[in-house]
Write a protein that holds these residues in place. Structure first.
Motif: not given
Lengths: 266, 266
Positions: B41-44, B49, B52-54, B56, B82, B86, B100-101
């Protein structure tokens, strides 16, 4: 070497949840990436699109400038792709350091079945890298990276196929080089870990089976193509399959036996 | 139903490379997602920053409002996480439609070994979804999604564990619901596909073995925890393992036998 290099902890890569499972060691993170058949690469397509997107790609960590660098040393991530794909066009047009991307991979090693769904988990290994991607323009570096990536799919395949690539093949293939800014890994192993309230409940412990179902990737019997003219499956392929299958099973089953730290909760 | 629903083709999800392998059918895409043990799952993370980060995550497609909806109908993607992670904090604070993801998954079904590295490939199934994520606040929907996700890991596990979750468990778990805007899938199957220039070269065809090495996920023998009190591994676990192993192998080996379209090049 006597030193353990770690990636800096920045907001974007610091693991907050179950942080005793986190690693910032280059060696651990690079090893997880290099063991992956597929990497998930995230980037932002542009200001008009609100969504980051993800492309599955093949890639490997390596160093062209310092070919003797070990897995524990600073390495770049080389990603293989097609010349006119969107990520390549974005990287080609990017200014400054390159296109900001995220590279991620995860491998499930086991289903951790606890007394209650809340304590269920996977044994797994995951890694995330952030960095700036640019196109490799040096022909020697590109060829080196193509060989690195091909051999990551099947050891020694490059030299056992028709190489070098011809001019058309070289120009249709593009290699992205990611200069890594930060990274993190997360590894969960061991068996189940239930909470006291459930472990003390005989009604629950008497009926709920707990343990781990190990999971691993199996490579099957090679199926020759209709046009294959080589009678026997070559030894380098058979031995790759046999050693991968043994390693993968041993890793998944071995992960269960790791002792959990006392503070472990799930 | 007599109709095939497809996701709209937008810039962000239109497949350009090897587009005869692309699918926009809801059924095909949802099935790939639901067969995945892990979703990327990717999001900004925010304006400060660049990357984008991912993350699992575990998730499933489903419809709480229309529980009888089939896999081919419009569904939401439910992701388990959880409370203070973030992505959950960002979704909680997001305005408008949600965060948006991008949700992506890929599964390798085989190593496609051709005459030349350029024609090498994987047999694989991949899916990408774009959408807006919000937190599920309705307790009934949350419980329904928790059961959906737990049973995706191991069929029927929910009812065979200690349920329902207590108050602390309900509040530490958060479910993200992704309203899907678009999606696409890509499936590669069949055997190798080489170019004429190599197929006509006897020196090459005489020495390079070509074919497919099928790859699949194997579930091993369950390993009971030290505290497990249920003597025998329950039947629902054994039959899940047996049927998954049979299905996975059949899928990977069966994919090789699919006839490639004539225009197929690699």
């Amino acid at each position: 070497m006597g030193r353990t290099l770690t990636y800096p902890k920045r907001t974007s890569n610091t693991v907050n949840r179950y942080n005793h499972r986190a690693t910032y060691d280059l060696g651990a993170i690079h090893s997880i990436v290099n063991a992956s058949q597929v990497l998930h690469v995230s980037f932002n397509p542009g200001p008009e699109d609100p969504f980051p997107t993800i492309l599955p790609m093949i890639g490997q960590m390596g160093s062209f400038d310092y070919p003797s660098a070990t897995i524990e040393e600073p390495l770049e991530c080389y990603l293989h792709g097609y010349v006119s794909s969107r990520i390549m066009n974005l990287a080609r047009k990017s200014e400054g350091d390159g296109l900001p991307i995220c590279v991620a991979t995860s491998k499930v090693d086991g289903l951790v079945l606890s007394l209650t769904p809340n304590s269920h988990s996977y044994n797994y290994r995951s890694a995330v890298l952030h960095g700036y991607a640019t196109l490799v323009t040096d022909e020697q570096e590109k060829l080196w990276a193509m060989k690195l990536v091909t051999n990551s799919v099947l050891e020694d395949r490059w030299d056992h196929s028709r190489v070098p690539p011809d001019k058309a093949e070289m120009s249709s293939t593009v290699i992205l080089k990611v200069k890594i800014v930060d990274g993190s890994g997360k590894i969960r192993d061991g068996s189940v870990s239930d909470e006291r309230k459930d472990k003390d409940n005989r009604e629950v412990t008497g009926r709920v089976w707990t343990g781990v179902v190990p999971v691993w990737e199996t490579f099957g019997k090679p199926i020759p193509s209709a046009e294959n003219e080589v009678q026997e499956v070559p030894e380098y392929i058979n031995s790759f399959i046999a050693s991968k299958n043994t390693q993968n099973q041993a890793l998944a089953e071995g992960a269960v036996k790791v002792q959990l730290p006392p503070e472990e909760q799930s």
